[in-house]
Design a protein around this motif. Structure first.
Motif, PDB file in Angstrom:
ATOM      1  N   SER A   1       0.819  -1.205   0.000  1.00 34.60           N
ATOM      2  CA  SER A   1       0.000   0.000   0.000  1.00 34.60           C
ATOM      3  C   SER A   1       0.856   1.258   0.000  1.00 34.60           C
ATOM      4  O   SER A   1       0.489   2.254  -0.614  1.00 34.60           O
ATOM      5  CB  SER A   1      -0.946   0.008   1.212  1.00 34.60           C
ATOM      6  OG  SER A   1      -0.226   0.233   2.409  1.00 34.60           O
ATOM      7  N   ILE A   2       1.994   1.242   0.673  1.00 27.15           N
ATOM      8  CA  ILE A   2       2.817   2.444   0.698  1.00 27.15           C
ATOM      9  C   ILE A   2       3.802   2.489  -0.470  1.00 27.15           C
ATOM     10  O   ILE A   2       4.375   3.540  -0.742  1.00 27.15           O
ATOM     11  CB  ILE A   2       3.590   2.589   2.024  1.00 27.15           C
ATOM     12  CG1 ILE A   2       4.645   1.495   2.180  1.00 27.15           C
ATOM     13  CG2 ILE A   2       2.640   2.612   3.201  1.00 27.15           C
ATOM     14  CD1 ILE A   2       5.560   1.699   3.376  1.00 27.15           C
ATOM     15  N   MET A   3       3.981   1.370  -1.178  1.00 28.26           N
ATOM     16  CA  MET A   3       4.888   1.339  -2.330  1.00 28.26           C
ATOM     17  C   MET A   3       4.141   1.293  -3.661  1.00 28.26           C
ATOM     18  O   MET A   3       4.756   1.130  -4.704  1.00 28.26           O
ATOM     19  CB  MET A   3       5.826   0.131  -2.226  1.00 28.26           C
ATOM     20  CG  MET A   3       6.773   0.163  -1.027  1.00 28.26           C
ATOM     21  SD  MET A   3       7.755   1.671  -0.914  1.00 28.26           S
ATOM     22  CE  MET A   3       8.773   1.539  -2.374  1.00 28.26           C
ATOM     23  N   ARG A   4       2.817   1.438  -3.611  1.00 28.35           N
ATOM     24  CA  ARG A   4       2.049   1.412  -4.860  1.00 28.35           C
ATOM     25  C   ARG A   4       2.492   2.574  -5.742  1.00 28.35           C
ATOM     26  O   ARG A   4       2.819   3.670  -5.258  1.00 28.35           O
ATOM     27  CB  ARG A   4       0.558   1.486  -4.562  1.00 28.35           C
ATOM     28  CG  ARG A   4       0.147   2.675  -3.721  1.00 28.35           C
ATOM     29  CD  ARG A   4      -1.236   2.497  -3.121  1.00 28.35           C
ATOM     30  NE  ARG A   4      -1.510   3.554  -2.150  1.00 28.35           N
ATOM     31  CZ  ARG A   4      -2.381   3.444  -1.159  1.00 28.35           C
ATOM     32  NH1 ARG A   4      -3.065   2.314  -0.997  1.00 28.35           N
ATOM     33  NH2 ARG A   4      -2.596   4.435  -0.320  1.00 28.35           N
ATOM     34  N   LYS A   5       2.492   2.336  -7.047  1.00 27.69           N
ATOM     35  CA  LYS A   5       3.013   3.325  -7.986  1.00 27.69           C
ATOM     36  C   LYS A   5       1.891   3.938  -8.826  1.00 27.69           C
ATOM     37  O   LYS A   5       0.958   3.242  -9.232  1.00 27.69           O
ATOM     38  CB  LYS A   5       4.055   2.683  -8.906  1.00 27.69           C
ATOM     39  CG  LYS A   5       5.270   2.158  -8.150  1.00 27.69           C
ATOM     40  CD  LYS A   5       6.219   1.415  -9.063  1.00 27.69           C
ATOM     41  CE  LYS A   5       7.399   0.850  -8.280  1.00 27.69           C
ATOM     42  NZ  LYS A   5       8.308   0.042  -9.127  1.00 27.69           N
ATOM     43  N   LYS A   6       2.035   5.197  -9.074  1.00 27.11           N
ATOM     44  CA  LYS A   6       1.068   5.905  -9.903  1.00 27.11           C
ATOM     45  C   LYS A   6       1.339   5.572 -11.365  1.00 27.11           C
ATOM     46  O   LYS A   6       2.479   5.672 -11.828  1.00 27.11           O
ATOM     47  CB  LYS A   6       1.206   7.410  -9.671  1.00 27.11           C
ATOM     48  CG  LYS A   6       0.192   8.256 -10.417  1.00 27.11           C
ATOM     49  CD  LYS A   6       0.385   9.723 -10.064  1.00 27.11           C
ATOM     50  CE  LYS A   6      -0.614  10.601 -10.808  1.00 27.11           C
ATOM     51  NZ  LYS A   6      -0.454  12.022 -10.452  1.00 27.11           N
ATOM     52  N   PRO A   7       0.336   5.151 -12.136  1.00 28.61           N
ATOM     53  CA  PRO A   7       0.547   4.858 -13.555  1.00 28.61           C
ATOM     54  C   PRO A   7       1.071   6.077 -14.300  1.00 28.61           C
ATOM     55  O   PRO A   7       0.714   7.219 -13.975  1.00 28.61           O
ATOM     56  CB  PRO A   7      -0.851   4.462 -14.049  1.00 28.61           C
ATOM     57  CG  PRO A   7      -1.572   4.006 -12.816  1.00 28.61           C
ATOM     58  CD  PRO A   7      -1.040   4.854 -11.708  1.00 28.61           C
ATOM     59  N   ILE A   8       1.917   5.852 -15.285  1.00 26.13           N
ATOM     60  CA  ILE A   8       2.565   6.942 -16.003  1.00 26.13           C
ATOM     61  C   ILE A   8       1.559   7.849 -16.694  1.00 26.13           C
ATOM     62  O   ILE A   8       1.804   9.045 -16.876  1.00 26.13           O
ATOM     63  CB  ILE A   8       3.576   6.372 -17.031  1.00 26.13           C
ATOM     64  CG1 ILE A   8       4.465   7.494 -17.575  1.00 26.13           C
ATOM     65  CG2 ILE A   8       2.870   5.653 -18.158  1.00 26.13           C
ATOM     66  CD1 ILE A   8       5.622   6.983 -18.407  1.00 26.13           C
TER      67      ILE A   8
ATOM     68  N   THR B   1       6.047  13.792  -8.639  1.00 31.03           N
ATOM     69  CA  THR B   1       5.374  12.908  -9.597  1.00 31.03           C
ATOM     70  C   THR B   1       6.313  11.839 -10.114  1.00 31.03           C
ATOM     71  O   THR B   1       5.936  10.663 -10.226  1.00 31.03           O
ATOM     72  CB  THR B   1       4.815  13.736 -10.772  1.00 31.03           C
ATOM     73  OG1 THR B   1       3.892  14.703 -10.272  1.00 31.03           O
ATOM     74  CG2 THR B   1       4.115  12.854 -11.780  1.00 31.03           C
ATOM     75  N   TYR B   2       7.574  12.206 -10.423  1.00 30.32           N
ATOM     76  CA  TYR B   2       8.532  11.227 -10.934  1.00 30.32           C
ATOM     77  C   TYR B   2       8.798  10.132  -9.899  1.00 30.32           C
ATOM     78  O   TYR B   2       8.866   8.947 -10.231  1.00 30.32           O
ATOM     79  CB  TYR B   2       9.854  11.909 -11.309  1.00 30.32           C
ATOM     80  CG  TYR B   2       9.710  13.105 -12.228  1.00 30.32           C
ATOM     81  CD1 TYR B   2       8.627  13.227 -13.097  1.00 30.32           C
ATOM     82  CD2 TYR B   2      10.662  14.118 -12.228  1.00 30.32           C
ATOM     83  CE1 TYR B   2       8.487  14.328 -13.937  1.00 30.32           C
ATOM     84  CE2 TYR B   2      10.529  15.229 -13.061  1.00 30.32           C
ATOM     85  CZ  TYR B   2       9.446  15.329 -13.907  1.00 30.32           C
ATOM     86  OH  TYR B   2       9.329  16.424 -14.720  1.00 30.32           O
ATOM     87  N   GLY B   3       8.984  10.546  -8.649  1.00 29.60           N
ATOM     88  CA  GLY B   3       9.224   9.564  -7.586  1.00 29.60           C
ATOM     89  C   GLY B   3       8.037   8.656  -7.367  1.00 29.60           C
ATOM     90  O   GLY B   3       8.179   7.449  -7.150  1.00 29.60           O
ATOM     91  N   TYR B   4       6.832   9.214  -7.446  1.00 31.71           N
ATOM     92  CA  TYR B   4       5.599   8.455  -7.256  1.00 31.71           C
ATOM     93  C   TYR B   4       5.449   7.401  -8.351  1.00 31.71           C
ATOM     94  O   TYR B   4       5.119   6.238  -8.087  1.00 31.71           O
ATOM     95  CB  TYR B   4       4.431   9.439  -7.287  1.00 31.71           C
ATOM     96  CG  TYR B   4       3.129   8.952  -6.680  1.00 31.71           C
ATOM     97  CD1 TYR B   4       2.894   7.614  -6.381  1.00 31.71           C
ATOM     98  CD2 TYR B   4       2.116   9.863  -6.403  1.00 31.71           C
ATOM     99  CE1 TYR B   4       1.697   7.197  -5.823  1.00 31.71           C
ATOM    100  CE2 TYR B   4       0.900   9.455  -5.840  1.00 31.71           C
ATOM    101  CZ  TYR B   4       0.699   8.116  -5.560  1.00 31.71           C
ATOM    102  OH  TYR B   4      -0.491   7.708  -4.997  1.00 31.71           O
ATOM    103  N   VAL B   5       5.703   7.787  -9.589  1.00 29.77           N
ATOM    104  CA  VAL B   5       5.546   6.878 -10.723  1.00 29.77           C
ATOM    105  C   VAL B   5       6.617   5.797 -10.732  1.00 29.77           C
ATOM    106  O   VAL B   5       6.331   4.617 -10.998  1.00 29.77           O
ATOM    107  CB  VAL B   5       5.593   7.677 -12.051  1.00 29.77           C
ATOM    108  CG1 VAL B   5       5.706   6.741 -13.248  1.00 29.77           C
ATOM    109  CG2 VAL B   5       4.348   8.551 -12.184  1.00 29.77           C
TER     110      VAL B   5
END
Length: 482
Positions: free
Chosen positions: A9-16, A104-108
């Protein structure tokens, strides 16, 4: 929830290609072209570095040894580290033309907790940058008034920690509120102002260099490194503040007319232009006046006064105020777009992501501007500059790591710009940024650590549950009803 589920849950990534929540008036408008973006980048990089920090590092302070003319090396070292990060930013900007930049880059690429860490970090750092630049403007504003015989009371032009009998830096507070008003008028109007103001700034710096070169006394270059090479690295950590700005500019990617094409070019162009001007300006500054006599808050104004050109010093002080405004505008834009993105993604309350008819997130704009005004009014320039640098250096480490990871995990993602010499360049960026972080004072680390702990509490109390990447987020229910 199991440990594994919690980790996911804390490492989920945002789709590009995730658009974010653009409902209920949370949308930015596309109005910036290549040269406006480049102007924003140059506007963010060039300013207080030339007009304040160069003199501060060369002269030295109570906590830092004088670097002297060797401040040139400090800029080159900081610029080299920044270049590695700039190329990493350029690759991401060409793939993900979305607001938020490093957040945003880190999230993705690395996951939600990393995105939160860097976004929360940037909220403080960008606000602090606006504050430190306002302090620099205040010094030049005071110098400009003194040049025409007007002397402001000490209590209203410096903080108590500076030892000048000051109580509050009132001009710095006023200028923070002024740039907040300018930014609140909309990105299109802001972009036009920035383009004109940056043009004036570049002309001013070329004028300073062109005139100042005739007043260089080579004796001032001896000794070039009065305290050896050691202080050069500490100086590089301080002036690092002066060699980024493209990162804040990249937060406006979503407002670019063609972000994938123009953002990488604007990032690289802005850094190259800035470094060429920095190298020439530092040589002129330390050649005109002995480093021991340079005014740490208004270096070029004092340098021209020292060679018998007080009128030129006054002109420089007046135009320096205008030119440094562009730095404040760029970074205030940065903090508002990062804050907007985090709120739109659900990590912070959606109330902050609301935009007006011009596409401006007015709420975060005025809150950030007021926070910068408070910092500028009560803290000295050195403390605020170091606080900004540790956060930006941390962001650079994350972006450089993220670009390496993303090349491996998403090798086929369309890239309008590909960083050369992978992974050598971003790895160098990680090492160089990490090294510069270690040069900062322990008190800076302490303040940074406290801010991150506060951020983690907010993330686990609110952000993790409300994130749009959480299928059970209450924000999904709100959007369905609206």
């Amino acid at each position: 929830m199991s440990t594994n589920d919690h980790s996911q849950s804390i490492m989920r990534k945002k789709p590009i290609d995730a658009p974010g929540d653009e409902s209920q008036g949370s949308k930015l408008f596309k109005s910036l072209g290549l040269w406006q973006l480049t102007a924003i980048g140059v506007g963010g990089i060039i300013g207080v570095g030339i007009f304040s920090l160069a003199g501060l590092v060369a002269h030295g302070s109570d906590t830092s040894a004088a670097v002297g003319p060797g401040v040139l090396f400090s800029f080159l070292i900081a610029g080299l580290a920044s270049a590695a990060a700039a190329l990493s930013y350029a690759e991401f900007a060409g793939m993900i033309p979305r607001a938020g930049s490093a957040y945003t880059y880190g999230y993705v690429a690395l996951g939600e907790i990393i995105g939160w860490f860097i976004g929360w970090d940037l909220l403080l750092e960008y606000v602090a940058i606006v504050a430190v630049v306002a302090i620099g403007i205040s010094g030049y504003f005071d110098a400009a008034l003194s040049g025409i015989g007007i002397h402001m009371p000490a209590w209203m032009t410096s903080t108590a920690d500076e030892g000048k009998g000051g109580v509050i830096n009132l001009p710095a507070i006023v200028v923070c509120l002024l740039v907040t008003f300018i930014l609140s008028r909309g990105t299109k109007a802001f972009g036009r102002f920035e383009l004109v103001a940056v043009a004036i700034k570049v002309v001013l710096i070329l004028f300073i260099i062109g005139l100042g070169v005739f007043y260089i006394d080579t004796a001032n270059y001896n000794p070039f490194l009065p305290n050896g090479f050691g202080p050069v690295f500490a100086g590089a950590a301080t002036v690092f503040f002066a060699v980024f700005g493209y990162d804040a500019m990249s937060t406006a990617a979503e407002e670019a007319k063609d972000g994938k094409k123009h953002m990488p070019k604007a990032i690289i162009l802005s850094l190259v232009i800035a470094m060429l001007l920095y190298v020439a300006a530092t040589l002129v500054l330390t050649g005109m006046q002995n480093y021991t006599e340079i005014d740490p808050t208004a270096g070029f104004a004092s340098a021209f006064s020292s060679v018998g050109l007080p009128v030129i010093a006054t002109i420089i002080a007046v135009f320096a105020v205008l030119s440094i405004l562009t730095v404040m505008l760029t970074f205030l834009l940065g903090v508002t777009r990062v804050w907007f993105s985090m709120s739109r993604d659900g990590l912070l309350p959606g109330w902050f992501a609301k935009t007006d008819r011009r596409g401006v997130p007015q709420r975060v704009t005025w809150i950030a501007g007021a926070a910068a005004a408070v910092l500028a009014g009560i803290l000295p320039i050195k403390q605020v500059a170091d606080l900004t640098n540790i956060g930006i250096l941390a962001a650079f480490v994350v972006v450089c790591v993220a670009v390496i990871v993303f090349r491996r995990t998403k090798p086929d993602a369309p890239r309008t710009f590909r960083l050369p010499w992978m992974p050598v360049v971003p790895a160098f960026g990680v090492l160089a940024s990490g090294f510069l972080i270690l040069q900062l004072h322990w008190e800076t680390w302490l303040r940074f650590g406290i801010w991150l702990v506060i951020g983690l509490i907010i993330y686990f109390a609110y952000g993790r549950r409300h994130s749009l990447m959480n299928p059970d987020s209450p924000r999904h229910q709100v959007n369905q009803r609206s």
